[in-house]
Motif scaffolding. Structure first.
Motif, short mmCIF file in Angstrom:
data_model
loop_
_atom_site.label_atom_id
_atom_site.label_comp_id
_atom_site.label_asym_id
_atom_site.label_seq_id
_atom_site.Cartn_x
_atom_site.Cartn_y
_atom_site.Cartn_z
N HIS A 192 -9.38 -6.03 -3.30
CA HIS A 192 -9.91 -7.36 -2.96
C HIS A 192 -10.23 -7.50 -1.48
N ASN A 193 -10.23 -6.35 -0.76
CA ASN A 193 -10.63 -6.29 0.65
C ASN A 193 -9.81 -7.24 1.53
N PRO A 194 -8.48 -7.10 1.52
CA PRO A 194 -7.63 -8.00 2.32
C PRO A 194 -7.73 -7.68 3.80
N ASN A 195 -7.43 -8.66 4.64
CA ASN A 195 -7.45 -8.45 6.08
C ASN A 195 -6.13 -7.90 6.61
N LEU A 196 -5.06 -8.10 5.84
CA LEU A 196 -3.73 -7.61 6.23
C LEU A 196 -3.20 -6.69 5.14
N LEU A 197 -2.81 -5.49 5.53
CA LEU A 197 -2.26 -4.51 4.60
C LEU A 197 -0.84 -4.18 5.00
N ILE A 198 0.09 -4.29 4.05
CA ILE A 198 1.49 -3.97 4.30
C ILE A 198 1.87 -2.73 3.50
N LEU A 199 2.42 -1.74 4.19
CA LEU A 199 2.79 -0.48 3.57
C LEU A 199 4.29 -0.27 3.71
N ASP A 200 5.00 -0.25 2.59
CA ASP A 200 6.44 -0.05 2.60
C ASP A 200 6.75 1.40 2.22
N GLU A 201 7.06 2.20 3.21
CA GLU A 201 7.35 3.64 3.01
C GLU A 201 6.23 4.32 2.21
N PRO A 202 4.97 4.27 2.70
CA PRO A 202 3.84 4.75 1.90
C PRO A 202 3.79 6.25 1.68
N THR A 203 4.47 7.04 2.52
CA THR A 203 4.40 8.50 2.37
C THR A 203 5.75 9.10 1.98
N ALA A 204 6.67 8.28 1.49
CA ALA A 204 7.99 8.78 1.10
C ALA A 204 7.86 9.83 0.00
N GLY A 205 8.48 10.98 0.21
CA GLY A 205 8.49 12.04 -0.80
C GLY A 205 7.25 12.89 -0.86
N LEU A 206 6.27 12.65 0.01
CA LEU A 206 5.04 13.44 -0.02
C LEU A 206 5.14 14.63 0.93
N ASP A 207 4.37 15.67 0.63
CA ASP A 207 4.39 16.82 1.52
C ASP A 207 3.60 16.52 2.79
N ILE A 208 3.70 17.42 3.77
CA ILE A 208 3.13 17.18 5.09
C ILE A 208 1.61 16.97 5.02
N GLU A 209 0.91 17.77 4.21
CA GLU A 209 -0.54 17.66 4.14
C GLU A 209 -0.99 16.31 3.58
N LEU A 210 -0.33 15.87 2.50
CA LEU A 210 -0.68 14.58 1.92
C LEU A 210 -0.35 13.43 2.86
N ARG A 211 0.78 13.54 3.55
CA ARG A 211 1.13 12.51 4.53
C ARG A 211 0.07 12.41 5.60
N LYS A 212 -0.40 13.55 6.10
CA LYS A 212 -1.43 13.56 7.13
C LYS A 212 -2.73 12.93 6.62
N ASN A 213 -3.10 13.22 5.39
CA ASN A 213 -4.32 12.64 4.81
C ASN A 213 -4.24 11.11 4.76
N ILE A 214 -3.07 10.61 4.36
CA ILE A 214 -2.88 9.16 4.30
C ILE A 214 -2.87 8.57 5.70
N TRP A 215 -2.23 9.28 6.66
CA TRP A 215 -2.26 8.82 8.06
C TRP A 215 -3.69 8.65 8.55
N ASP A 216 -4.51 9.67 8.29
CA ASP A 216 -5.90 9.65 8.75
C ASP A 216 -6.67 8.49 8.13
N TYR A 217 -6.43 8.26 6.85
CA TYR A 217 -7.14 7.16 6.16
C TYR A 217 -6.73 5.82 6.75
N MET A 218 -5.44 5.62 6.96
CA MET A 218 -4.95 4.36 7.52
C MET A 218 -5.46 4.15 8.94
N TYR A 219 -5.48 5.21 9.71
CA TYR A 219 -5.99 5.12 11.09
C TYR A 219 -7.46 4.67 11.07
N ASN A 220 -8.24 5.23 10.15
CA ASN A 220 -9.66 4.91 10.09
C ASN A 220 -9.94 3.48 9.65
#
Length: 312
Positions: free
Chosen positions: A154-182
């Motif tokens: 729904h294209n919100p202006n505020l996004l809240i992430l509660d432990e979004p990369t918990a249990g993920l490997d390093i590569e997947l965590r980095k991919n999510i970091w990059d997406y959030m940064y962008n």
């Protein structure tokens, strides 16, 4: 004055037997910020996020999302909010794209108008090829990315992430970091992050609040927080087995094993001078890496110094 994405005033949550989960929380998050909420287990992070997201009922206090009071205009406030929970909460037997279309329908967006956005989210989060697969067949990383996509339908202006990369490997965590940064940088979305991976907060967030026992004990910029660190720690590897570590004034040295030792020195100390001393002691260094987790050092130091007792 820059517009606030989130404004919390005197937020308190009391459970039975006068057990405070939160006590008089005051917090402001500016529009466009990438903000970290940090704390140990049970500190009150998830309770705070749950109340903002209307999943937990507060005892008292005021919360506004982009100037909209969540008590007075809850539906309007929710339209500005996207939330990714720590736990997976997806229908395991529904197709990936159907989950997103259902979410769009909950916000009154027709399938016709939501299709372009949903397909773009699936492509951006590398889920387009899996769009007709049921959730049960997805990997943990795919499920996490699907939850992020669902929160953004729904294209919100505020996004809240509660432990979004918990249990993920390093590569997947980095991919999510990059997406959030962008999406923070390019789409100007305000993002609030809770995480136990402190390097995640250090890399992404510009401002940070630290919670202990339901109270905010530190609220500052990441740059200011890290500037208080006065030491760097390095792991040094030697070419030959280490027999004895030399004494160096103002430098902490600790032998790890025959070929490795840890060195801790004050910020600004010239490494060339240290290596000259090693040369004189016939210690040949073949490798060096920085082992400092700067945010972790500051976080633990602040937590240890904060002394909080509730008087009821």
């Amino acid at each position: 004055m820059k517009k606030l994405a989130l404004n919390i005033k005197k937020l308190t949550k009391i459970y039975k037997k006068k057990n405070y989960a939160l006590k008089n929380i005051n917090l402001e998050v500016r529009k466009g910020d990438f903000f970290a909420i940090l704390g140990q287990n049970g500190a009150g992070k998830s309770t705070t996020i749950g109340i903002i997201s209307s999943l937990i009922k507060k005892t008292c206090g005021k919360i506004k999302i982009f100037d909209t009071d969540i008590d007075k205009e809850n539906s309007k406030a929710k339209c500005n909010l996207g939330y990714v929970s720590q736990e997976y909460n997806l229908n395991q037997f529904e197709k990936v794209e159907n989950i997103l279309f259902t979410q769009a329908g909950l916000y009154g967006i027709s399938k016709k108008f939501s299709k372009v956005r949903i397909y773009k989210l699936l492509q951006d989060l590398s889920l387009f090829k899996q769009r007709e697969i049921i959730v049960k067949k997805l990997s943990g990383g795919m499920k996490r990315r699907l939850m992020i996509a669902r929160s953004l339908v729904h294209n919100p202006n505020l996004l809240i992430l509660d432990e979004p990369t918990a249990g993920l490997d390093i590569e997947l965590r980095k991919n999510i970091w990059d997406y959030m940064y962008n999406i923070n940088k390019k789409e100007k979305k305000t993002i609030i992050l809770t995480t136990h991976y402190l390097e995640e907060a250090e890399r992404l967030c510009r401002n940070v609040a630290i919670i202990k026992k339901g109270r905010i004990i530190k609220n500052t910029s990441m740059q200011s927080l890290l500037s208080k660190i006065d030491r760097n720690t390095f792991l040094l590897e030697t070419k030959h087995p280490l027999k004895k570590i030399p004494y160096i004034t103002g430098v902490k040295l600790q032998k790890k094993d025959s070929y490795n030792f840890i060195i801790s020195l004050k910020k600004g100390t010239k490494l060339n001078e240290i290596f000259n001393i090693f040369d004189k002691a016939n210690i040949e260094i073949v490798a060096m890496r920085n082992t400092s987790n700067r945010l972790e050092e500051r976080f633990l130091n602040i937590i240890e110094k904060a002394n909080i007792e509730y008087k009821i």
